[in-house]
Write a protein that holds these residues in place. Sequence first.
Motif, PDB file in Angstrom:
ATOM      1  N   ILE A   1       0.865  -1.178   0.000  1.00 48.29           N
ATOM      2  CA  ILE A   1       0.000   0.000   0.000  1.00 48.29           C
ATOM      3  C   ILE A   1       0.902   1.229   0.000  1.00 48.29           C
ATOM      4  N   ASP A   2       0.908   1.950  -1.114  1.00 43.59           N
ATOM      5  CA  ASP A   2       1.737   3.150  -1.256  1.00 43.59           C
ATOM      6  C   ASP A   2       0.882   4.387  -1.012  1.00 43.59           C
ATOM      7  N   LEU A   3       1.325   5.235  -0.095  1.00 45.06           N
ATOM      8  CA  LEU A   3       0.551   6.405   0.296  1.00 45.06           C
ATOM      9  C   LEU A   3       1.322   7.691   0.025  1.00 45.06           C
ATOM     10  N   GLY A   4       0.580   8.763  -0.245  1.00 44.54           N
ATOM     11  CA  GLY A   4       1.162  10.080  -0.404  1.00 44.54           C
ATOM     12  C   GLY A   4       0.912  10.920   0.833  1.00 44.54           C
ATOM     13  N   PRO A   5       1.320  12.186   0.813  1.00 44.74           N
ATOM     14  CA  PRO A   5       1.200  13.032   1.999  1.00 44.74           C
ATOM     15  C   PRO A   5      -0.176  13.647   2.212  1.00 44.74           C
TER      16      PRO A   5
ATOM     17  N   ASP B   1       0.867 -13.348   3.343  1.00 47.04           N
ATOM     18  CA  ASP B   1       2.235 -13.023   2.941  1.00 47.04           C
ATOM     19  C   ASP B   1       2.728 -11.688   3.485  1.00 47.04           C
ATOM     20  N   GLY B   2       1.978 -11.080   4.381  1.00 45.29           N
ATOM     21  CA  GLY B   2       2.424  -9.847   4.998  1.00 45.29           C
ATOM     22  C   GLY B   2       2.028  -8.590   4.237  1.00 45.29           C
ATOM     23  N   ILE B   3       2.280  -7.450   4.870  1.00 45.05           N
ATOM     24  CA  ILE B   3       1.876  -6.159   4.323  1.00 45.05           C
ATOM     25  C   ILE B   3       3.049  -5.178   4.399  1.00 45.05           C
ATOM     26  N   LEU B   4       3.191  -4.361   3.356  1.00 47.58           N
ATOM     27  CA  LEU B   4       4.138  -3.246   3.370  1.00 47.58           C
ATOM     28  C   LEU B   4       3.368  -1.968   3.091  1.00 47.58           C
ATOM     29  N   VAL B   5       3.547  -0.964   3.934  1.00 49.73           N
ATOM     30  CA  VAL B   5       2.961   0.352   3.707  1.00 49.73           C
ATOM     31  C   VAL B   5       4.100   1.346   3.531  1.00 49.73           C
ATOM     32  N   THR B   6       4.057   2.152   2.462  1.00 49.03           N
ATOM     33  CA  THR B   6       5.064   3.191   2.248  1.00 49.03           C
ATOM     34  C   THR B   6       4.379   4.554   2.261  1.00 49.03           C
ATOM     35  N   VAL B   7       5.085   5.541   2.786  1.00 49.61           N
ATOM     36  CA  VAL B   7       4.574   6.916   2.822  1.00 49.61           C
ATOM     37  C   VAL B   7       5.659   7.835   2.270  1.00 49.61           C
ATOM     38  N   ASP B   8       5.361   8.522   1.178  1.00 41.87           N
ATOM     39  CA  ASP B   8       6.320   9.448   0.584  1.00 41.87           C
ATOM     40  C   ASP B   8       6.057  10.865   1.082  1.00 41.87           C
ATOM     41  N   GLU B   9       7.094  11.682   1.082  1.00 43.38           N
ATOM     42  CA  GLU B   9       7.022  13.075   1.534  1.00 43.38           C
ATOM     43  C   GLU B   9       6.369  13.180   2.906  1.00 43.38           C
ATOM     44  N   VAL B  10       6.865  12.383   3.827  1.00 39.80           N
ATOM     45  CA  VAL B  10       6.260  12.310   5.155  1.00 39.80           C
ATOM     46  C   VAL B  10       6.342  13.646   5.890  1.00 39.80           C
ATOM     47  N   GLN B  11       7.243  14.535   5.477  1.00 35.75           N
ATOM     48  CA  GLN B  11       7.334  15.845   6.134  1.00 35.75           C
ATOM     49  C   GLN B  11       6.067  16.671   5.933  1.00 35.75           C
ATOM     50  N   LYS B  12       5.252  16.316   4.939  1.00 38.17           N
ATOM     51  CA  LYS B  12       4.013  17.045   4.673  1.00 38.17           C
ATOM     52  C   LYS B  12       2.813  16.462   5.417  1.00 38.17           C
ATOM     53  N   VAL B  13       2.992  15.306   6.037  1.00 39.54           N
ATOM     54  CA  VAL B  13       1.898  14.659   6.755  1.00 39.54           C
ATOM     55  C   VAL B  13       1.778  15.285   8.148  1.00 39.54           C
ATOM     56  N   PRO B  14       0.583  15.708   8.564  1.00 32.82           N
ATOM     57  CA  PRO B  14       0.419  16.272   9.906  1.00 32.82           C
ATOM     58  C   PRO B  14       0.928  15.306  10.971  1.00 32.82           C
ATOM     59  N   LEU B  15       1.575  15.843  11.994  1.00 30.44           N
ATOM     60  CA  LEU B  15       2.170  14.996  13.021  1.00 30.44           C
ATOM     61  C   LEU B  15       1.141  14.120  13.734  1.00 30.44           C
ATOM     62  N   ASP B  16      -0.061  14.617  13.894  1.00 29.31           N
ATOM     63  CA  ASP B  16      -1.103  13.799  14.535  1.00 29.31           C
ATOM     64  C   ASP B  16      -1.444  12.581  13.685  1.00 29.31           C
TER      65      ASP B  16
ATOM     66  N   ALA C   1       9.516   8.159   3.741  1.00 34.14           N
ATOM     67  CA  ALA C   1      10.621   8.947   3.168  1.00 34.14           C
ATOM     68  C   ALA C   1      10.274  10.420   3.246  1.00 34.14           C
ATOM     69  N   GLY C   2      11.299  11.233   3.530  1.00 31.26           N
ATOM     70  CA  GLY C   2      11.064  12.671   3.613  1.00 31.26           C
ATOM     71  C   GLY C   2      12.361  13.450   3.613  1.00 31.26           C
ATOM     72  N   LEU C   3      12.245  14.756   3.668  1.00 31.63           N
ATOM     73  CA  LEU C   3      13.405  15.629   3.730  1.00 31.63           C
ATOM     74  C   LEU C   3      14.104  15.471   5.082  1.00 31.63           C
ATOM     75  N   PRO C   4      15.379  15.817   5.168  1.00 37.74           N
ATOM     76  CA  PRO C   4      16.158  15.549   6.384  1.00 37.74           C
ATOM     77  C   PRO C   4      15.533  16.037   7.686  1.00 37.74           C
ATOM     78  N   TYR C   5      14.955  17.253   7.674  1.00 41.85           N
ATOM     79  CA  TYR C   5      14.416  17.794   8.923  1.00 41.85           C
ATOM     80  C   TYR C   5      13.229  17.006   9.454  1.00 41.85           C
ATOM     81  N   ALA C   6      12.591  16.212   8.588  1.00 41.98           N
ATOM     82  CA  ALA C   6      11.407  15.457   9.009  1.00 41.98           C
ATOM     83  C   ALA C   6      11.747  14.445  10.089  1.00 41.98           C
ATOM     84  N   TYR C   7      12.950  13.887  10.031  1.00 39.46           N
ATOM     85  CA  TYR C   7      13.315  12.834  10.988  1.00 39.46           C
ATOM     86  C   TYR C   7      13.284  13.359  12.416  1.00 39.46           C
ATOM     87  N   THR C   8      13.922  14.485  12.644  1.00 34.39           N
ATOM     88  CA  THR C   8      13.960  15.049  13.996  1.00 34.39           C
ATOM     89  C   THR C   8      12.569  15.461  14.456  1.00 34.39           C
TER      90      THR C   8
END
Length: 384
Positions: free
Chosen positions: A70-74, A139-154, A178-185
């Motif tokens: 399941i591939d998700l966007g922001p 067989d299990g599930i994989l979820v990916t989220v791109d541009e996670v820095q745009k997803v509200p923290l809640d 996946a997201g820009l560097p500042y998203a991790y912190t």
Amino acid sequence: MFTNPFSPIFGGKPNIFFGRERILELFDYAMVNVGSDDRALFITGTRGSGKTALLEQLSIRAGNRGRRVIDLGPENTIAQLVHELSNYDEITKTVNPQASVDILGFGGAINVGAISKTEHIGRESLQSLLLDVCSKSKDGILVTVDEVQKVPLDDVSTLCNAFQMASRKGYDIMLAVAGLPYAYTAITRHEGCTYLRRASHEELGLFTWDEANNAFSSIFSSIKGLSVSADLIDKMNSSSYGHPYLMQLLGYHLILNINRHSDEKKHVVTIEEIDEATSVSLIAYNEHALRPIIDELPNSETEYLIKMSQCLDEDRLASTADIAKSLKTNQNKLSRTRAYLINNGIIASPEHGKVMFCIPYLADYVKKEKNMSSVIEVARQRRV
């Protein structure tokens, strides 16, 4: 015409993927090892570093193993996930209530007809819905989220809580964001995001000389009839700095230009063709990679970069003291600006009192007078 495997689609899926073998190997191992720390991945990198392309590779590999992907966007991430898990975002329940009556002491019931009640499946249902889907997955599930820095923290917190419970129950589930560097912190410090705090953090940087050289050599050798010498591959390697997007641009424009000027079935690439491809590629790179970075920066950070570019020594390092002097201020007042640029992966501090650029050609780009657009530049030249 020569086949052109390069595809510099910014933020999209390239026709050919190269590098990141270590991450792919760790991911493959994690798919078959429930106890692996790499079942949750947090990928960060600056624009053009290949975050989206890597996420797509993870999706492809998981799908090939039979895992549900399941591939998700922001945008509306939780709503997207709920819909993918349930195949709908509302449920309609039909009930057949009976009204109770009491006439002269005799009880009874009257059928008042069926009533339909539609309920929206919201974020509060995500955890139970995810657990239910996981329990039925073979067989299990994989979820990916791109541009996670745009997803509200809640929303990230809601996602983490659901995955935390699924992992606790021992279900075969994986998450890659996946997201820009500042998203991790920002995310890992947020209450409720403990799950991603424990995720494997993969920072995507430039390819090493050998990695880029091997990639170029492998790709060019697969193009029938095209010959590129080792010296010219070295030249492309040097010009690209091992930046994934630049590598795609250089290869694409080189072959595009050859196909425009020759219809031969065999061709030996010349240094002039490499130079022309480099020139065209840098124009595209400036527009699609560098300009957005500068456009999103506050004025103080942009000014810092301009002064920093003017203070670079022969080792491409700039003294923070010299930058402060150039800006007519002290270093302490610039600490927040410097930290902002470091957290965004734009610059780095390799040693005390020194900073360096992390993004190829950015130092030269910021030296241009206010980075005027070509439209403004022409208008100015013509003295409109």
